[in-house]
Design a protein around this motif. Structure first.
Motif, PDB file in Angstrom:
ATOM      1  N   ARG A   1     -67.320  42.567-101.681  1.00  0.00           N
ATOM      2  CA  ARG A   1     -66.596  42.910-102.921  1.00  0.00           C
ATOM      3  C   ARG A   1     -68.440  43.462-103.470  1.00  0.00           C
ATOM      4  N   PRO A   2     -68.299  44.716-103.859  1.00  0.00           N
ATOM      5  CA  PRO A   2     -69.358  44.867-105.018  1.00  0.00           C
ATOM      6  C   PRO A   2     -70.064  44.100-106.303  1.00  0.00           C
ATOM      7  N   GLY A   3     -71.215  44.155-106.652  1.00  0.00           N
ATOM      8  CA  GLY A   3     -71.030  43.597-108.570  1.00  0.00           C
ATOM      9  C   GLY A   3     -72.148  42.180-108.353  1.00  0.00           C
ATOM     10  N   ILE A   4     -71.831  41.894-109.256  1.00  0.00           N
ATOM     11  CA  ILE A   4     -72.591  41.078-109.607  1.00  0.00           C
ATOM     12  C   ILE A   4     -71.420  39.764-109.495  1.00  0.00           C
ATOM     13  N   ALA A   5     -70.077  40.076-109.296  1.00  0.00           N
ATOM     14  CA  ALA A   5     -69.344  39.455-108.453  1.00  0.00           C
ATOM     15  C   ALA A   5     -69.745  38.727-107.137  1.00  0.00           C
ATOM     16  N   ARG A   6     -70.610  39.849-106.731  1.00  0.00           N
ATOM     17  CA  ARG A   6     -70.134  39.161-105.530  1.00  0.00           C
ATOM     18  C   ARG A   6     -71.989  38.395-105.058  1.00  0.00           C
ATOM     19  N   SER A   7     -72.484  38.810-106.095  1.00  0.00           N
ATOM     20  CA  SER A   7     -74.545  38.007-106.310  1.00  0.00           C
ATOM     21  C   SER A   7     -74.079  37.144-106.581  1.00  0.00           C
ATOM     22  N   LEU A   8     -73.345  36.520-107.435  1.00  0.00           N
ATOM     23  CA  LEU A   8     -72.519  35.156-108.153  1.00  0.00           C
ATOM     24  C   LEU A   8     -72.104  34.392-106.431  1.00  0.00           C
ATOM     25  N   ARG A   9     -71.713  35.147-105.805  1.00  0.00           N
ATOM     26  CA  ARG A   9     -70.922  33.991-104.960  1.00  0.00           C
ATOM     27  C   ARG A   9     -71.992  33.918-103.542  1.00  0.00           C
ATOM     28  N   GLU A  10     -73.114  35.015-103.627  1.00  0.00           N
ATOM     29  CA  GLU A  10     -74.377  34.930-102.747  1.00  0.00           C
ATOM     30  C   GLU A  10     -74.805  33.334-102.941  1.00  0.00           C
TER      31      GLU A  10
ATOM     32  N   ASP B   1     -73.062  30.361-102.459  1.00  0.00           N
ATOM     33  CA  ASP B   1     -72.729  29.915-101.385  1.00  0.00           C
ATOM     34  C   ASP B   1     -74.478  29.253-101.378  1.00  0.00           C
ATOM     35  N   GLU B   2     -75.608  29.871-101.910  1.00  0.00           N
ATOM     36  CA  GLU B   2     -76.979  29.296-101.004  1.00  0.00           C
ATOM     37  C   GLU B   2     -77.109  27.762-102.359  1.00  0.00           C
ATOM     38  N   ARG B   3     -76.270  27.465-103.396  1.00  0.00           N
ATOM     39  CA  ARG B   3     -76.802  26.616-103.533  1.00  0.00           C
ATOM     40  C   ARG B   3     -74.926  25.728-103.646  1.00  0.00           C
ATOM     41  N   VAL B   4     -74.902  24.942-102.504  1.00  0.00           N
ATOM     42  CA  VAL B   4     -73.098  24.430-102.825  1.00  0.00           C
ATOM     43  C   VAL B   4     -73.762  23.104-103.185  1.00  0.00           C
ATOM     44  N   VAL B   5     -74.429  22.371-102.064  1.00  0.00           N
ATOM     45  CA  VAL B   5     -75.330  21.533-102.690  1.00  0.00           C
ATOM     46  C   VAL B   5     -75.810  20.478-103.998  1.00  0.00           C
ATOM     47  N   ALA B   6     -77.296  21.864-104.330  1.00  0.00           N
ATOM     48  CA  ALA B   6     -77.650  21.625-105.314  1.00  0.00           C
ATOM     49  C   ALA B   6     -77.490  22.163-106.445  1.00  0.00           C
ATOM     50  N   GLY B   7     -76.304  23.213-106.710  1.00  0.00           N
ATOM     51  CA  GLY B   7     -75.125  23.343-107.526  1.00  0.00           C
ATOM     52  C   GLY B   7     -76.384  24.505-108.734  1.00  0.00           C
ATOM     53  N   ILE B   8     -75.882  25.248-109.511  1.00  0.00           N
ATOM     54  CA  ILE B   8     -76.219  26.417-110.500  1.00  0.00           C
ATOM     55  C   ILE B   8     -75.891  25.968-111.586  1.00  0.00           C
TER      56      ILE B   8
ATOM     57  N   TYR C   1     -64.138  27.862-107.020  1.00  0.00           N
ATOM     58  CA  TYR C   1     -64.865  28.284-105.636  1.00  0.00           C
ATOM     59  C   TYR C   1     -65.903  26.989-105.160  1.00  0.00           C
ATOM     60  N   LEU C   2     -66.912  26.702-105.684  1.00  0.00           N
ATOM     61  CA  LEU C   2     -68.309  25.691-105.481  1.00  0.00           C
ATOM     62  C   LEU C   2     -67.256  24.281-104.606  1.00  0.00           C
ATOM     63  N   ILE C   3     -66.309  24.483-106.085  1.00  0.00           N
ATOM     64  CA  ILE C   3     -65.799  22.685-105.589  1.00  0.00           C
ATOM     65  C   ILE C   3     -65.648  22.541-104.509  1.00  0.00           C
ATOM     66  N   SER C   4     -64.166  23.474-104.122  1.00  0.00           N
ATOM     67  CA  SER C   4     -64.006  24.061-102.807  1.00  0.00           C
ATOM     68  C   SER C   4     -64.908  23.741-101.796  1.00  0.00           C
ATOM     69  N   ARG C   5     -65.972  25.006-101.605  1.00  0.00           N
ATOM     70  CA  ARG C   5     -67.071  25.170-101.151  1.00  0.00           C
ATOM     71  C   ARG C   5     -67.231  23.069-101.117  1.00  0.00           C
ATOM     72  N   ARG C   6     -67.791  22.585-101.455  1.00  0.00           N
ATOM     73  CA  ARG C   6     -68.214  20.934-101.198  1.00  0.00           C
ATOM     74  C   ARG C   6     -67.135  20.547-100.402  1.00  0.00           C
TER      75      ARG C   6
END
Length: 275
Positions: free
Chosen positions: A168-177, A180-187, A218-223
């Motif tokens: 998915r192009p654009g800012i949505a994909r950037s936010l998902r990335e 994914d990088e901050r699953v534990v630390a959060g943002i 999304y973040l909750i389900s990844r956690r």
């Protein structure tokens, strides 16, 4: 109607298998969530209805449902009877990400040979001594899945299905990335908006529109997914919650139960069913 809930979850020593999950539910409804792995699902009793990539789907009798990684979905019983299901979560060594789009286009596979093989796989996954047999069955299942999905890869115009659903192009994909990088630390949303260079409200709307799930869901389900793995490794529920990025035990338990259908403690104590 008496509510019923039976859950068994374990991680066998079989290459490619991340988790095995057997459950019987009468009233539990899964919210929108995602998994890192492929979800290979068969329903033994009752039926399940679910939404995948904004399309209403179901589990007609005798089918095998293949839900791709990183694509949000939900699920609930199609009737008041509820359902009994068996799930095996598979990593991308069994089926690679090229097939994501093809699975989104048609996740419910009406193939009697595949259904039989998946049922056999579950029987061998219940016994540690049958690990080699399970691996052998899994190889055949992966081969069959690729054969069923491969004809869908080429779409008119020469594009692959996974280009539409997997990227998915654009800012949505950037936010998902970022998530994914901050699953534990959060943002924080403000920090994410600054990094992606978008207004916070626009960021939330764009992500929700692109993926069919809100960023916080999304973040909750990844956690929760991460916590499941930790629990199967033998970590105490409180420790798993912290290591998965949550510092509020009750808050974590509430979300875990919504997504998995049982509490972290019961999930960790569930026993492998007898074959």
């Amino acid at each position: 109607m008496q509510l019923q809930q039976e859950v068994s979850a374990w991680r066998p020593r079989v290459a490619g298998v991340v988790e095995v999950f057997h459950a019987r539910f009468t009233a539990h409804a899964y919210p929108m969530h995602v998994h890192d792995e492929w979800t290979l699902l068969i329903v033994d009793d009752g039926a399940v209805r679910y939404d995948l990539d904004r399309h209403r789907r179901g589990t007609p009798g005798g089918t095998v449902s293949l839900l791709p990684p990183q694509v949000p979905h939900n699920g609930s019983a199609a009737t008041s009877y509820g359902f009994r299901k068996r799930v095996v979560y598979l990593d991308t060594t069994v089926l690679d990400e090229r097939f994501i789009g093809a699975a989104v286009d048609g996740p419910d596979l009406a193939d009697s040979a595949l259904r039989r093989r998946v049922g056999q796989l579950h029987r061998f996954l219940t016994c540690p001594g049958d690990a080699f047999e399970a691996e052998s069955r899994l190889v055949l299942i992966g081969e069959r899945l690729r054969a069923l999905l491969r004809p869908r890869l080429e779409l008119p115009g020469g594009h692959t299905a996974s280009e539409g659903a997997g990227t998915r192009p654009g800012i949505a994909r950037s936010l998902r990335e970022l998530l994914d990088e901050r699953v534990v630390a959060g943002i924080s949303l403000l920090e994410a908006a600054g990094l992606v260079q978008a207004h916070p409200a626009h960021l939330v709307r764009s992500f929700s529109a692109a993926f069919g799930i809100a960023p916080h869901q999304y973040l909750i389900s990844r956690r929760v997914d991460l916590a499941r793995r930790l629990l199967l490794d033998g970590r105490p529920a409180a420790e798993a919650a912290v290591e998965a990025g949550s510092h509020d035990q009750s808050h974590f338990t509430r979300h875990f139960k919504r997504i998995v259908g049982t509490t972290p403690g019961r999930y960790a104590r569930s026993e492998v069913p007898r074959s």
